[in-house]
Design a protein around this motif. Sequence first.
Motif, PDB file in Angstrom:
ATOM      1  N   UNK A 113     -12.033   6.702   3.894  1.00 50.44           N
ATOM      2  CA  UNK A 113     -11.238   6.753   4.884  1.00 50.44           C
ATOM      3  C   UNK A 113     -11.674   6.179   6.215  1.00 50.44           C
ATOM      4  N   UNK A 114     -10.874   4.870   6.569  1.00 48.45           N
ATOM      5  CA  UNK A 114     -11.241   4.303   7.864  1.00 48.45           C
ATOM      6  C   UNK A 114     -10.276   4.631   8.905  1.00 48.45           C
ATOM      7  N   UNK A 115     -11.013   4.537   9.961  1.00 53.56           N
ATOM      8  CA  UNK A 115     -10.336   4.887  11.095  1.00 53.56           C
ATOM      9  C   UNK A 115     -10.776   4.072  12.378  1.00 53.56           C
ATOM     10  N   UNK A 116      -9.868   3.384  13.226  1.00 56.91           N
ATOM     11  CA  UNK A 116     -10.083   2.521  14.557  1.00 56.91           C
ATOM     12  C   UNK A 116     -10.675   1.417  13.866  1.00 56.91           C
ATOM     13  N   UNK A 117      -9.982   0.690  13.039  1.00 54.55           N
ATOM     14  CA  UNK A 117     -10.508  -0.709  12.552  1.00 54.55           C
ATOM     15  C   UNK A 117      -9.468  -1.688  12.726  1.00 54.55           C
ATOM     16  N   UNK A 118      -9.913  -3.008  13.369  1.00 55.19           N
ATOM     17  CA  UNK A 118      -8.982  -4.009  13.263  1.00 55.19           C
ATOM     18  C   UNK A 118      -8.909  -4.657  11.754  1.00 55.19           C
ATOM     19  N   UNK A 119      -7.842  -5.518  11.463  1.00 53.96           N
ATOM     20  CA  UNK A 119      -7.751  -6.120  10.320  1.00 53.96           C
ATOM     21  C   UNK A 119      -8.942  -6.952  10.001  1.00 53.96           C
ATOM     22  N   UNK A 120      -9.687  -7.552  10.732  1.00 49.92           N
ATOM     23  CA  UNK A 120     -11.000  -8.344  10.564  1.00 49.92           C
ATOM     24  C   UNK A 120     -12.070  -7.327  10.454  1.00 49.92           C
ATOM     25  N   UNK A 121     -12.217  -6.498  11.187  1.00 47.09           N
ATOM     26  CA  UNK A 121     -13.224  -5.468  10.941  1.00 47.09           C
ATOM     27  C   UNK A 121     -13.201  -4.598   9.697  1.00 47.09           C
ATOM     28  N   UNK A 122     -11.935  -3.993   9.250  1.00 47.02           N
ATOM     29  CA  UNK A 122     -11.751  -3.552   8.181  1.00 47.02           C
ATOM     30  C   UNK A 122     -12.160  -4.442   6.865  1.00 47.02           C
ATOM     31  N   UNK A 123     -11.891  -5.601   6.964  1.00 50.75           N
ATOM     32  CA  UNK A 123     -12.247  -6.677   5.570  1.00 50.75           C
ATOM     33  C   UNK A 123     -13.615  -6.532   5.459  1.00 50.75           C
ATOM     34  N   UNK A 130       0.905  -1.212   0.049  1.00 50.14           N
ATOM     35  CA  UNK A 130      -0.157   0.109   0.130  1.00 50.14           C
ATOM     36  C   UNK A 130       1.032   1.444  -0.081  1.00 50.14           C
ATOM     37  N   UNK A 131       0.237   2.389  -0.464  1.00 49.83           N
ATOM     38  CA  UNK A 131       1.118   3.656  -0.235  1.00 49.83           C
ATOM     39  C   UNK A 131       1.065   4.001   1.261  1.00 49.83           C
ATOM     40  N   UNK A 132       1.963   4.753   1.503  1.00 49.60           N
ATOM     41  CA  UNK A 132       2.375   5.146   2.862  1.00 49.60           C
ATOM     42  C   UNK A 132       2.107   6.520   2.902  1.00 49.60           C
ATOM     43  N   UNK A 133       0.922   6.985   3.810  1.00 49.47           N
ATOM     44  CA  UNK A 133       0.490   8.389   3.966  1.00 49.47           C
ATOM     45  C   UNK A 133       0.780   9.048   5.347  1.00 49.47           C
ATOM     46  N   UNK A 134       0.633  10.065   5.514  1.00 44.89           N
ATOM     47  CA  UNK A 134       0.884  10.872   6.861  1.00 44.89           C
ATOM     48  C   UNK A 134      -0.415  11.600   7.193  1.00 44.89           C
ATOM     49  N   UNK A 135      -1.001  11.471   8.324  1.00 42.23           N
ATOM     50  CA  UNK A 135      -1.997  11.977   8.958  1.00 42.23           C
ATOM     51  C   UNK A 135      -1.609  12.972   9.997  1.00 42.23           C
ATOM     52  N   UNK A 136      -1.306  14.229   9.536  1.00 41.05           N
ATOM     53  CA  UNK A 136      -0.899  15.257  10.085  1.00 41.05           C
ATOM     54  C   UNK A 136      -1.561  15.382  11.678  1.00 41.05           C
ATOM     55  N   UNK A 137      -1.003  15.978  12.669  1.00 40.91           N
ATOM     56  CA  UNK A 137      -1.480  15.785  14.144  1.00 40.91           C
ATOM     57  C   UNK A 137      -2.895  16.527  14.356  1.00 40.91           C
ATOM     58  N   UNK A 150      -0.871  -5.110   3.996  1.00 40.30           N
ATOM     59  CA  UNK A 150      -1.043  -6.322   3.169  1.00 40.30           C
ATOM     60  C   UNK A 150      -2.539  -6.817   3.018  1.00 40.30           C
ATOM     61  N   UNK A 151      -3.358  -5.974   3.538  1.00 39.01           N
ATOM     62  CA  UNK A 151      -4.811  -6.173   3.277  1.00 39.01           C
ATOM     63  C   UNK A 151      -5.527  -6.052   1.939  1.00 39.01           C
ATOM     64  N   UNK A 152      -5.964  -6.989   1.601  1.00 39.26           N
ATOM     65  CA  UNK A 152      -6.549  -7.063   0.134  1.00 39.26           C
ATOM     66  C   UNK A 152      -7.685  -5.947   0.133  1.00 39.26           C
ATOM     67  N   UNK A 153      -7.527  -4.823  -0.742  1.00 40.60           N
ATOM     68  CA  UNK A 153      -8.575  -3.897  -1.154  1.00 40.60           C
ATOM     69  C   UNK A 153      -8.024  -2.596  -0.389  1.00 40.60           C
TER      70      UNK A 153
END
Length: 333
Positions: A179-189, A2-9, A303-306
């Motif tokens: 934009x996803x926030x506060x997700x586990x790997x399973x929850x994001x899937x 995946x791309x690597x982004x920055x979420x400014x404070x 490495x999460x698909x999608x």
Amino acid sequence: MTDRDLFLPVAAQPSVDSLVDQARLAEEAGYDTAWLPETWGRDAVTTLSCIARQTDEIDIGTSIMPVYSRSPALIGQTAATLQEVSEGRFRLGLGPSGPIVIENWHGAEFGNPLRRTRETVEIVKKVLSGDEVTYDGEYFDLGGFRLRCEPPNPAPPVDTAGMGPKAVELAGRFADGWHALLFTRAGLRDRLEDFDRGSDLGERDRSEQRVTLSLTCCVDDDPETAKRLVKQHTAFYVGGMGTFYRDNLARQGHEEVAHEVHESWQAGEKETAMDSLHDDLLSKLAVWGPPETARERFRQFTDIDGLDATSVSFPRAADSAQIETTLRALAPE
């Protein structure tokens, strides 16, 4: 990868210049996008304009700009202007925020956020097209005007934030990203399935849509210091920012912990709320530790698909040195 982004404070920084410096450092370190949230501190538009003028390559974007604090037409004008100022590097992220901010800070009624977000996205895209905007919606009835300046070419993508199944499906159907926030790997899937379903319903090209996960991260040679910072940040969101983050965590199979954190925080028992976030769950939601440990934990989310981008975010209480250390340690390899 995946791309690597920055979420400014999200927390207040010493100055606009400090945010510009962080974005410039991210550009030097190879980050793809610098996102700036708009809460109740410095406004995103002025700050991103300053960042755009003092960077050359890194993309910039709002994550998120609330849909209740500006009219959709003004948001469209703003997106067009920031695309011009950044020379095509801008990406607009929108979302409803929550009733605590919208009602207590902006003094606006927080009603039907999904419909409000959809109408805002549709109007913003019409504004950015340069065509005359005619719209007859539940909240907005517009007609007779088009953008006075030349429309941006290309038009900036328009993303939305959301946590529930319907909100994420809406993002897939009408927006260019989620934009996803506060997700586990399973929850994001699980939510990615909703996004893909929305993309199908909207007859969108999924390969042109971008899903970004924001991860709270803290790199410190003292792992306990780093862990406490990400735990306090996570507990604040679950316990202190209304019920949306609590319910989001509960939907992911952690209902008991979500309610314990929320109830303790609301009762003023913040240490108890933090203690409820056990290490196993925290490691599924955030990244912390000395550099190599943090990098390994971060890689577990890339490495999460999608998923198209993973964004390094910072705890509210992190100081400038911890922010810079984290930014450097988790930069693209």
